[in-house]
Motif scaffolding. Structure first.
Motif, PDB file in Angstrom:
ATOM      1  N   ALA A   1       0.829  -1.198   0.000  1.00  0.00           N
ATOM      2  CA  ALA A   1       0.000   0.000   0.000  1.00  0.00           C
ATOM      3  C   ALA A   1       0.868   1.253   0.000  1.00  0.00           C
ATOM      4  CB  ALA A   1      -0.935  -0.001   1.213  1.00  0.00           C
TER       5      ALA A   1
ATOM      6  N   GLY B   1      -8.947  12.468  -2.027  1.00  0.00           N
ATOM      7  CA  GLY B   1      -9.423  11.371  -2.861  1.00  0.00           C
ATOM      8  C   GLY B   1     -10.927  11.226  -2.835  1.00  0.00           C
ATOM      9  N   HIS B   2     -11.543  11.509  -1.690  1.00  0.00           N
ATOM     10  CA  HIS B   2     -12.998  11.366  -1.603  1.00  0.00           C
ATOM     11  C   HIS B   2     -13.714  12.478  -2.356  1.00  0.00           C
ATOM     12  CE1 HIS B   2     -17.041  10.784  -0.162  1.00  0.00           C
ATOM     13  NE2 HIS B   2     -17.042  12.037   0.249  1.00  0.00           N
TER      14      HIS B   2
ATOM     15  N   THR C   1     -13.069  12.385  -6.300  1.00  0.00           N
ATOM     16  CA  THR C   1     -13.686  11.230  -6.956  1.00  0.00           C
ATOM     17  C   THR C   1     -15.208  11.310  -6.897  1.00  0.00           C
ATOM     18  OG1 THR C   1     -11.760   9.898  -6.360  1.00  0.00           O
ATOM     19  CG2 THR C   1     -13.700   8.715  -7.099  1.00  0.00           C
TER      20      THR C   1
ATOM     21  N   GLY D   1      -2.914   9.756  -5.797  1.00  0.00           N
ATOM     22  CA  GLY D   1      -4.019   8.803  -5.764  1.00  0.00           C
ATOM     23  C   GLY D   1      -4.671   8.537  -7.100  1.00  0.00           C
ATOM     24  N   GLN D   2      -3.992   8.873  -8.212  1.00  0.00           N
ATOM     25  CA  GLN D   2      -4.638   8.762  -9.509  1.00  0.00           C
ATOM     26  C   GLN D   2      -5.044   7.334  -9.876  1.00  0.00           C
ATOM     27  OE1 GLN D   2      -1.996   9.446 -13.046  1.00  0.00           O
ATOM     28  NE2 GLN D   2      -0.576  10.146 -11.485  1.00  0.00           N
ATOM     29  N   GLN D   3      -4.261   6.342  -9.513  1.00  0.00           N
ATOM     30  CA  GLN D   3      -4.639   4.969  -9.867  1.00  0.00           C
ATOM     31  C   GLN D   3      -5.852   4.510  -9.060  1.00  0.00           C
ATOM     32  OE1 GLN D   3      -3.563   3.884 -12.553  1.00  0.00           O
ATOM     33  NE2 GLN D   3      -1.846   5.256 -12.772  1.00  0.00           N
ATOM     34  N   LEU D   4      -5.899   4.916  -7.791  1.00  0.00           N
ATOM     35  CA  LEU D   4      -7.072   4.604  -6.981  1.00  0.00           C
ATOM     36  C   LEU D   4      -8.305   5.293  -7.557  1.00  0.00           C
ATOM     37  CD1 LEU D   4      -8.498   3.432  -4.513  1.00  0.00           C
ATOM     38  CD2 LEU D   4      -7.724   5.450  -3.223  1.00  0.00           C
ATOM     39  N   ALA D   5      -8.169   6.554  -7.933  1.00  0.00           N
ATOM     40  CA  ALA D   5      -9.298   7.297  -8.510  1.00  0.00           C
ATOM     41  C   ALA D   5      -9.791   6.634  -9.787  1.00  0.00           C
ATOM     42  CB  ALA D   5      -8.896   8.740  -8.783  1.00  0.00           C
ATOM     43  N   ARG D   6      -8.880   6.208 -10.646  1.00  0.00           N
ATOM     44  CA  ARG D   6      -9.272   5.533 -11.889  1.00  0.00           C
ATOM     45  C   ARG D   6     -10.053   4.251 -11.569  1.00  0.00           C
ATOM     46  NH1 ARG D   6      -3.943   7.537 -13.898  1.00  0.00           N
ATOM     47  NH2 ARG D   6      -4.386   8.658 -15.833  1.00  0.00           N
ATOM     48  N   THR D   7      -9.547   3.490 -10.621  1.00  0.00           N
ATOM     49  CA  THR D   7     -10.212   2.234 -10.253  1.00  0.00           C
ATOM     50  C   THR D   7     -11.605   2.498  -9.699  1.00  0.00           C
ATOM     51  OG1 THR D   7      -8.078   1.185  -9.808  1.00  0.00           O
ATOM     52  CG2 THR D   7     -10.019   0.169  -8.807  1.00  0.00           C
ATOM     53  N   GLU D   8     -11.719   3.500  -8.811  1.00  0.00           N
ATOM     54  CA  GLU D   8     -13.025   3.835  -8.244  1.00  0.00           C
ATOM     55  C   GLU D   8     -14.011   4.249  -9.330  1.00  0.00           C
ATOM     56  OE1 GLU D   8     -11.829   5.482  -3.816  1.00  0.00           O
ATOM     57  OE2 GLU D   8     -11.719   6.860  -5.518  1.00  0.00           O
TER      58      GLU D   8
END
Length: 201
Positions: free
Chosen positions: A12, A39-40, A43, A152-159
């Motif tokens: 992580a 991130g919240h 997104t 956090g761009q990869q997390l944002a894309r996944t979300e």
């Protein structure tokens, strides 16, 4: 959590920061809180704005429903098309003289950067003002550039991939419950989005 990841690292982001930096526990905690909040809000606004854009472009919505394999590219297209961060302009300070086109920017001058304008540059893609979920991935700066890229761009894309996929699957008759001009937009805020998105199904 920071103390736990110091003794039992995983793959992580917090563990990565611990391994690759000399940040204190307080700094790591503050970064983690920042990532959670940033991130919240970003997104959540991107999900509502993207839904709004798709509902205003029914042919694109239909195409995405018929071809869910387009979702990764559609997320990139929505990021390029909407540019929710920096809608009021990002400020940067020139650290040296630089000439861009026919304009010279002197060291110490402040420059305002418009990410929405950059993402709709005709040099990047054809018909940049059109939403096209089947468009080959065009370059964009929705997550910033260089050292200013969003962590956090990869997390944002996944979300977004998961969120849009399930929204379109679970609500096949989703539609706006008001006229588009009645949707209250956050056009006067740092993070662009919708205060509310009235829908029906």
């Amino acid at each position: 959590m920071v103390a736990q990841k110091r003794t039992r690292p995983d793959d992580a982001i917090i563990s990565g920061l611990i391994q690759d930096t000399d940040l204190t526990d307080e700094e790591l905690t503050n970064i983690s809180v920042l990532l959670l909040i940033a991130g919240h809000e970003t997104t959540a606004n991107m999900l509502s704005l993207g839904t709004f854009a798709l509902l205003q472009n029914p042919e694109q919505l239909r195409l995405l429903r018929e071809k869910p394999e387009l979702m990764p590219g559609a997320v990139e297209e929505l990021l390029r098309y909407l540019s929710i961060v920096g809608s009021l302009g990002l400020s940067r300070l020139a650290i040296g003289d630089i000439t861009i086109g026919e304009v010279t920017i002197r060291a110490g001058q402040t420059v305002l950067i418009s990410l929405p304008a950059a993402n709709r540059d005709p040099a990047l893609t054809e018909n940049p003002n059109d939403l096209d979920v089947s468009r080959p991935r065009a370059s964009h700066v929705a997550f910033g550039h260089g050292i200013h890229q969003c962590l956090g761009q990869q997390l944002a894309r996944t979300e977004m991939k998961i969120g849009y996929h399930h929204l379109l699957r679970r609500f096949p008759d989703l539609a706006l419950a008001c006229e588009p001009h009645e949707v209250p937009l956050r056009s006067d805020m740092r993070i662009y989005g919708a205060h509310a998105l009235p829908v029906k199904w």
